[in-house]
Design a protein around this motif. Structure first.
Motif, PDB file in Angstrom:
ATOM      1  N   ALA A 136     -13.080  -0.342 -11.756  1.00 53.14           N
ATOM      2  CA  ALA A 136     -13.015  -0.693 -13.186  1.00 53.14           C
ATOM      3  C   ALA A 136     -13.268   0.558 -14.025  1.00 53.14           C
ATOM      4  N   GLY A 137     -14.210   1.382 -13.589  1.00 52.82           N
ATOM      5  CA  GLY A 137     -14.489   2.641 -14.289  1.00 52.82           C
ATOM      6  C   GLY A 137     -13.292   3.584 -14.242  1.00 52.82           C
ATOM      7  N   LEU A 138     -12.665   3.684 -13.055  1.00 55.21           N
ATOM      8  CA  LEU A 138     -11.476   4.545 -12.922  1.00 55.21           C
ATOM      9  C   LEU A 138     -10.360   4.069 -13.844  1.00 55.21           C
ATOM     10  N   HIS A 142      -8.672   6.381 -16.669  1.00 58.69           N
ATOM     11  CA  HIS A 142      -7.311   6.925 -16.519  1.00 58.69           C
ATOM     12  C   HIS A 142      -6.204   5.991 -17.000  1.00 58.69           C
ATOM     13  N   ASN A 143      -6.505   4.751 -17.256  1.00 58.12           N
ATOM     14  CA  ASN A 143      -5.491   3.784 -17.707  1.00 58.12           C
ATOM     15  C   ASN A 143      -4.246   3.802 -16.813  1.00 58.12           C
ATOM     16  N   PRO A 144      -4.427   3.671 -15.480  1.00 55.53           N
ATOM     17  CA  PRO A 144      -3.268   3.717 -14.577  1.00 55.53           C
ATOM     18  C   PRO A 144      -2.450   2.424 -14.630  1.00 55.53           C
ATOM     19  N   GLU A 145      -1.192   2.540 -14.151  1.00 52.42           N
ATOM     20  CA  GLU A 145      -0.359   1.337 -14.008  1.00 52.42           C
ATOM     21  C   GLU A 145      -0.748   0.594 -12.737  1.00 52.42           C
ATOM     22  N   ALA A 146      -1.198   1.360 -11.738  1.00 51.54           N
ATOM     23  CA  ALA A 146      -1.559   0.746 -10.456  1.00 51.54           C
ATOM     24  C   ALA A 146      -2.734   1.473  -9.820  1.00 51.54           C
ATOM     25  N   VAL A 147      -3.480   0.718  -9.027  1.00 54.15           N
ATOM     26  CA  VAL A 147      -4.512   1.312  -8.161  1.00 54.15           C
ATOM     27  C   VAL A 147      -4.168   0.872  -6.744  1.00 54.15           C
ATOM     28  N   PHE A 148      -3.957   1.850  -5.861  1.00 54.51           N
ATOM     29  CA  PHE A 148      -3.722   1.537  -4.448  1.00 54.51           C
ATOM     30  C   PHE A 148      -5.028   1.722  -3.694  1.00 54.51           C
ATOM     31  N   ILE A 149      -5.324   0.801  -2.803  1.00 55.42           N
ATOM     32  CA  ILE A 149      -6.544   0.939  -1.998  1.00 55.42           C
ATOM     33  C   ILE A 149      -6.133   1.025  -0.533  1.00 55.42           C
ATOM     34  N   VAL A 168     -12.894  -6.021 -11.569  1.00 61.99           N
ATOM     35  CA  VAL A 168     -12.099  -5.284 -12.558  1.00 61.99           C
ATOM     36  C   VAL A 168     -11.879  -6.144 -13.797  1.00 61.99           C
ATOM     37  N   GLN A 169     -11.548  -7.423 -13.581  1.00 63.67           N
ATOM     38  CA  GLN A 169     -11.357  -8.334 -14.728  1.00 63.67           C
ATOM     39  C   GLN A 169     -12.630  -8.422 -15.553  1.00 63.67           C
ATOM     40  N   ALA A 170     -13.777  -8.454 -14.867  1.00 58.21           N
ATOM     41  CA  ALA A 170     -15.053  -8.622 -15.566  1.00 58.21           C
ATOM     42  C   ALA A 170     -15.503  -7.344 -16.267  1.00 58.21           C
ATOM     43  N   ARG A 171     -15.142  -6.170 -15.705  1.00 57.84           N
ATOM     44  CA  ARG A 171     -15.768  -4.928 -16.172  1.00 57.84           C
ATOM     45  C   ARG A 171     -14.873  -3.972 -16.930  1.00 57.84           C
ATOM     46  N   ALA A 172     -13.576  -3.940 -16.608  1.00 62.35           N
ATOM     47  CA  ALA A 172     -12.723  -2.946 -17.278  1.00 62.35           C
ATOM     48  C   ALA A 172     -12.302  -3.493 -18.639  1.00 62.35           C
ATOM     49  N   LYS A 175      -7.463  -4.826 -22.143  1.00 62.42           N
ATOM     50  CA  LYS A 175      -6.073  -4.382 -22.309  1.00 62.42           C
ATOM     51  C   LYS A 175      -5.601  -3.581 -21.087  1.00 62.42           C
ATOM     52  N   THR A 176      -6.497  -2.735 -20.553  1.00 62.29           N
ATOM     53  CA  THR A 176      -6.103  -1.912 -19.395  1.00 62.29           C
ATOM     54  C   THR A 176      -6.133  -2.736 -18.107  1.00 62.29           C
ATOM     55  N   SER A 177      -7.125  -3.626 -17.978  1.00 62.94           N
ATOM     56  CA  SER A 177      -7.220  -4.385 -16.720  1.00 62.94           C
ATOM     57  C   SER A 177      -6.108  -5.424 -16.611  1.00 62.94           C
ATOM     58  N   ASP A 178      -5.651  -5.969 -17.746  1.00 64.41           N
ATOM     59  CA  ASP A 178      -4.545  -6.927 -17.699  1.00 64.41           C
ATOM     60  C   ASP A 178      -3.246  -6.255 -17.243  1.00 64.41           C
ATOM     61  N   ALA A 179      -3.138  -4.966 -17.521  1.00 63.09           N
ATOM     62  CA  ALA A 179      -1.864  -4.279 -17.276  1.00 63.09           C
ATOM     63  C   ALA A 179      -1.807  -3.589 -15.916  1.00 63.09           C
ATOM     64  N   VAL A 180      -2.918  -3.573 -15.173  1.00 63.17           N
ATOM     65  CA  VAL A 180      -2.946  -2.784 -13.934  1.00 63.17           C
ATOM     66  C   VAL A 180      -2.691  -3.662 -12.703  1.00 63.17           C
ATOM     67  N   SER A 181      -1.955  -3.109 -11.731  1.00 63.17           N
ATOM     68  CA  SER A 181      -1.774  -3.814 -10.451  1.00 63.17           C
ATOM     69  C   SER A 181      -2.700  -3.186  -9.424  1.00 63.17           C
ATOM     70  N   ILE A 182      -3.428  -4.030  -8.708  1.00 65.69           N
ATOM     71  CA  ILE A 182      -4.320  -3.523  -7.655  1.00 65.69           C
ATOM     72  C   ILE A 182      -3.708  -3.900  -6.317  1.00 65.69           C
ATOM     73  N   LEU A 183      -3.275  -2.891  -5.569  1.00 64.30           N
ATOM     74  CA  LEU A 183      -2.412  -3.132  -4.406  1.00 64.30           C
ATOM     75  C   LEU A 183      -2.920  -2.425  -3.159  1.00 64.30           C
ATOM     76  N   PRO A 184      -2.604  -2.981  -1.974  1.00 64.15           N
ATOM     77  CA  PRO A 184      -2.926  -2.240  -0.752  1.00 64.15           C
ATOM     78  C   PRO A 184      -2.039  -1.001  -0.649  1.00 64.15           C
ATOM     79  N   ALA A 185      -2.575   0.073  -0.090  1.00 64.07           N
ATOM     80  CA  ALA A 185      -1.787   1.292   0.140  1.00 64.07           C
ATOM     81  C   ALA A 185      -0.572   0.939   0.987  1.00 64.07           C
ATOM     82  N   THR A 186       0.550   1.555   0.691  1.00 64.25           N
ATOM     83  CA  THR A 186       1.803   1.209   1.362  1.00 64.25           C
ATOM     84  C   THR A 186       1.710   1.343   2.881  1.00 64.25           C
ATOM     85  N   PHE A 187       1.031   2.386   3.362  1.00 61.99           N
ATOM     86  CA  PHE A 187       1.100   2.679   4.791  1.00 61.99           C
ATOM     87  C   PHE A 187      -0.135   2.260   5.591  1.00 61.99           C
TER      88      PHE A 187
END
Ligand SMILES: [Zn+2]
Length: 218
Positions: A136-138, A142-149, A168-172, A175-187
Motif C-alpha cells: 500500500a505504501g509503494l 509510485h502510483n503504479p498501474e500494476a504490482v507483480f508479486i 491495500v484497499q484499507a491502507r492505500a 484513487k490509486t488503490s482502485d486503479a491498481v492491479s495486484i498480480l502474480p509474477a508472470t514466471f
C-alpha cells in the motif's frame, strides 16, 4: 525480475509497475515509464529494509531491527512458526516438519494454513498483512498501474493475494488503490531466472550500442 516482466512477461502491458519479490528475503524493482529506477548506487527498491516496527526485537540480515524483511519474508515466516512450536502451540506444523521445528519452511506454513491449521494461518496471515501494508505504501509512493508479486512466498497463492489486496484497499489512497492491479509474477519461481537473463541481455544490448557508437566515432 522487473526487467524480465518488462521484456517477456505481463509487464509488457504496463508503463508503470512495481515488481515485489518475497522469498527468503524481500526486494522490489520499480519501473517508471518503462524504465527501471536504479538509484545513485543501483540500490533503489530495497523495499524489504523499510523499518516497519521501530521497537521490534526481530533483527534483519542488514543489522537493523524491525525491517519488513525481518517480519514477513519466507525466512521470517518460518522463524515465527518455529517460535510458536517451541512455545508449545498445538499445530499440524509439528507433523509437517517431522517433529523437528528447525526444518520448518514458509512453504510448510502456507500449506498448513490452507488446510485450516489455526497457528499456521495466524503466522502466515500476519506476514501477508505486513506485505500488504508495505505494498500500500509503494502504491502511494509510485502510483503504479500494476504490482507483480513473485518469489517463493507468492506461490502460496490466494491466502497471500487476498490478504494483500484487502490491506491495500484499507491502507492505500482510494484513487490509486482502485486503479491498481495486484498480480502474480508472470514466471512464478522462474521469475528470478528470467530477470537474470534480461539483465545479461540488456548488458549485451547496451554493449552493442556502446560498441556501435565507438565504431561510429572511429
Ligand atoms: Zn533490513
Amino acid at each position: 525480475m522487473a526487467l524480465g516482466e518488462i521484456w517477456y512477461g505481463a509487464g509488457r502491458n504496463y508503463q508503470d509497475f512495481v515488481m515485489v519479490n518475497i522469498g527468503y528475503g524481500i526486494g522490489s524493482g520499480v519501473i517508471i515509464r518503462g524504465t527501471p529506477l536504479y538509484g545513485s548506487l543501483g540500490m533503489a527498491g530495497e523495499f524489504g529494509h523499510i523499518t516497519f516496527d521501530k521497537d521490534s526485537d526481530a533483527q534483519c540480515e542488514c543489522g537493523n531491527f524491525g525491517c519488513l524483511e525481518a517480519l514477513a519474508s519466507g525466512n521470517a515466516i518460518a522463524k515465527a512458526a518455529r517460535k510458536e512450536l517451541e512455545r508449545g502451540a498445538a499445530s499440524d506444523l509439528l507433523q509437517a516438519c517431522d517433529g523437528d521445528p528447525s526444518r520448518l519452511t514458509a512453504e510448510m506454513v502456507a500449506q498448513s494454513a490452507k488446510r485450516g491449521d489455526q497457528v499456521a494461518w495466524k503466522v502466515f496471515d500476519l506476514a501477508a498483512e505486513y506485505i500488504g501494508v508495505g505494498i500500500a505504501g509503494l502504491i502511494n509512493l509510485h502510483n503504479p498501474e500494476a504490482v507483480f508479486i513473485g518469489g517463493g512466498v507468492a506461490q502460496a497463492g490466494d491466502i497471500l493475494f487476498d490478504r494483500v489486496r484487502k490491506a491495500v484497499q484499507a491502507r492505500a489512497l482510494k484513487k490509486t488503490s482502485d486503479a491498481v492491479s495486484i498480480l502474480p509474477a508472470t514466471f512464478g519461481l522462474r521469475s528470478a531466472v528470467m530477470g537474470a537473463v534480461s539483465l545479461i541481455l540488456s548488458g549485451v544490448v547496451n554493449l552493442n550500442v556502446e560498441h556501435n557508437n565507438d565504431s561510429a566515432k572511429n
